[in-house]
Design an enzyme around this catalytic site. Structure first.
Site, mmCIF file in Angstrom:
data_model
loop_
_atom_site.group_PDB
_atom_site.id
_atom_site.type_symbol
_atom_site.label_atom_id
_atom_site.label_comp_id
_atom_site.label_asym_id
_atom_site.label_seq_id
_atom_site.Cartn_x
_atom_site.Cartn_y
_atom_site.Cartn_z
ATOM 1 N N HIS A 257 66.021 4.223 -10.645
ATOM 2 C CA HIS A 257 66.088 4.824 -11.646
ATOM 3 C C HIS A 257 67.458 4.409 -12.259
ATOM 4 O O HIS A 257 68.355 4.312 -11.582
ATOM 5 C CB HIS A 257 66.117 6.479 -11.764
ATOM 6 C CG HIS A 257 65.694 6.828 -13.087
ATOM 7 N ND1 HIS A 257 66.826 7.239 -14.088
ATOM 8 C CD2 HIS A 257 64.578 7.043 -13.885
ATOM 9 C CE1 HIS A 257 66.279 7.596 -15.118
ATOM 10 N NE2 HIS A 257 64.963 7.734 -15.042
ATOM 11 N N GLU A 312 57.639 8.923 -11.278
ATOM 12 C CA GLU A 312 56.358 8.248 -11.376
ATOM 13 C C GLU A 312 55.389 8.318 -9.950
ATOM 14 O O GLU A 312 54.297 8.354 -10.038
ATOM 15 C CB GLU A 312 56.535 6.669 -11.820
ATOM 16 C CG GLU A 312 57.256 6.490 -13.067
ATOM 17 C CD GLU A 312 56.189 6.849 -14.433
ATOM 18 O OE1 GLU A 312 55.551 8.139 -14.169
ATOM 19 O OE2 GLU A 312 56.314 6.202 -15.358
#
Ligand code: ACO
Length: 373
Positions: A257, A312
């Site tokens: 991320h 996700e």
């Protein structure tokens, strides 16, 4: 001849990803990447997801923006779903080649606004209808009219499947929609704010944000996460498969991320939702084993970069567990994020300021160019 750097090849370009650049002042959400904390208007994501409905989370986020003070968001979204269903015949007559996502964008482009509903409500309420209709068109079944009395998550599942969903599935989807409602200045939200800052309308901002969301480095990752889990197939294969992918310089979808240097808190919020669905799903067990193998392999392959699970990974596992087709993962992400995008557009427009940053020119100067003959 002067050597001209090609920005596309400047992988070390310090401004390429605007990393660390603060580009908005917001009261909507804060992402603390060091400590793995996500706050939506004063409440942590753990305090909202699974505790309040999607509609109430939206009302919480929209406070003070002049959208929904006077009316219940649940009621207003119901009205908006009914209004949006009038656009569905257009979706049905569009070419077969359109993806579910493109058909949703078509519906949004054709959605009449200024019919008494605030734009954010008309658009936020319409996307579940377009998603379900686009899915049913793709699977050759008749689109179903919305039931404005139901919560968004329940009605969306009903419009997708044609059946009243199990309560646990509706609760899991509701938790997912709250979890992804807003998340600081991510790529799609930034896109929405840029478009909103030109005083363009809300529809254009959401269409642009949908474009930004669709890429695999952002909201396009969960389908490939499920493909990865399926390709690995069994915990015994996880290490070899993952090591091979990393050796080929592939990225593991659902990990890493820009902001988080620790675990994305949304991953655990969704994992907790999975546990509520029951203990016996073999794919959940497989996913947990794959996650462990991936984290260990990433640590070996990139010891200098903390890479952890992002939202996700468990999005894919949760949505799959409630029977959602993987082609709908990104469309669902857009559906849940839309009220967040709308809030950012309204907040940006309150500043009255156009977003127009500067760029660093590295091309040749006129004095270095050959005269034209
Ligand atoms: N798998 C393998 N390596 C990775 C991964 C990954 N998932 N993510 C980052 N890295 C590595 C990169 O290869 C790079 O290594 P290097 O320095 O040896 O070249 C290093 O980590 C830094 O990568 P950047 O691309 O500079 O980091 P950035 O902050 O821009 O990346 C991103 C963030 C795009 C999300 C990245 O982690 C990624 O591609 N993840 C996989 C796709 C994904 O899961 N997307 C969903 C994100 S969550 C969301 O948007 C809702």
């Amino acid at each position: 001849m002067t050597e001209v750097p090609n920005p596309a090849q400047m992988t070390q370009d310090p401004v390429a990803g605007l990393e660390g650049v603060v580009a908005a002042t917001t009261s909507l959400s804060d992402v603390d990447g060091q400590n793995g904390v996500l706050v939506l208007r004063g409440r942590t994501i753990e305090d909202l997801a699974g505790k309040v409905s999607f509609e109430d989370a939206v009302a919480h986020l929209w406070q003070g923006l002049g959208v929904a003070e006077a009316r219940s968001v649940k009621y207003a979204f119901g009205e908006a779903r009914i209004a949006a269903f009038a656009v569905v015949p257009l979706l049905e007559s569009a070419p077969d080649s359109l993806s579910v996502y493109e058909r949703m964008q078509l519906g949004l482009a054709a959605l009449p606004l200024n019919r008494g509903l605030p734009e954010a409500i008309a658009i936020g309420g319409a996307l579940p209808v377009f998603l379900a209709a686009a899915h049913r068109i793709a699977s050759g079944t008749r689109s179903l009219a919305p039931d404005s009395t139901l919560p968004v998550a329940t009605d969306l599942l009903r419009m997708l499947t044609g059946e009243t969903p199990p309560e646990a599935h509706a609760r899991a989807l509701d938790r997912y929609l709250v979890t992804i409602l807003d998340h600081g200045l991510n790529a799609s939200t930034f896109t929405a704010r840029v478009i909103g800052s030109t005083q363009s309308d809300m529809k254009q901002a959401v269409l642009g944000a949908m474009g930004a969301l669709s890429g695999p480095l952002h909201g396009g990752a969960p389908g490939p996460v499920l493909d990865m889990i399926d390709a690995i197939g069994s915990p015994d294969n996880a290490d070899d498969w993952i090591t091979g992918a990393l050796e080929r310089k592939e990225r593991l979808m659902g990990f890493g991320h820009r902001i988080y240097r620790t675990r994305d808190p949304r991953a655990d919020v969704l994992k907790a939702g999975l546990k509520l669905l029951g203990p016996d799903n073999p794919k959940v067990k497989l996913a947990e084993e794959i996650e462990l193998a991936a984290l260990a392999a990433l640590k070996r392959a990139k010891p200098y970069r903390p890479l952890d699970t992002n939202v996700e990974f468990y999005t894919a596992v949760l949505l799959d567990a409630i029977g959602i087709d993987r082609a709908l993962f990104t469309p669902l992400f857009a559906t849940g994020r839309t009220p967040g995008w709308c809030a950012h557009v309204l907040e940006q427009q309150q500043t009255g300021k156009l977003i127009r940053p500067a760029s660093h020119y590295v091309g040749p100067m006129p004095s270095e160019s050959e005269p034209l003959t």
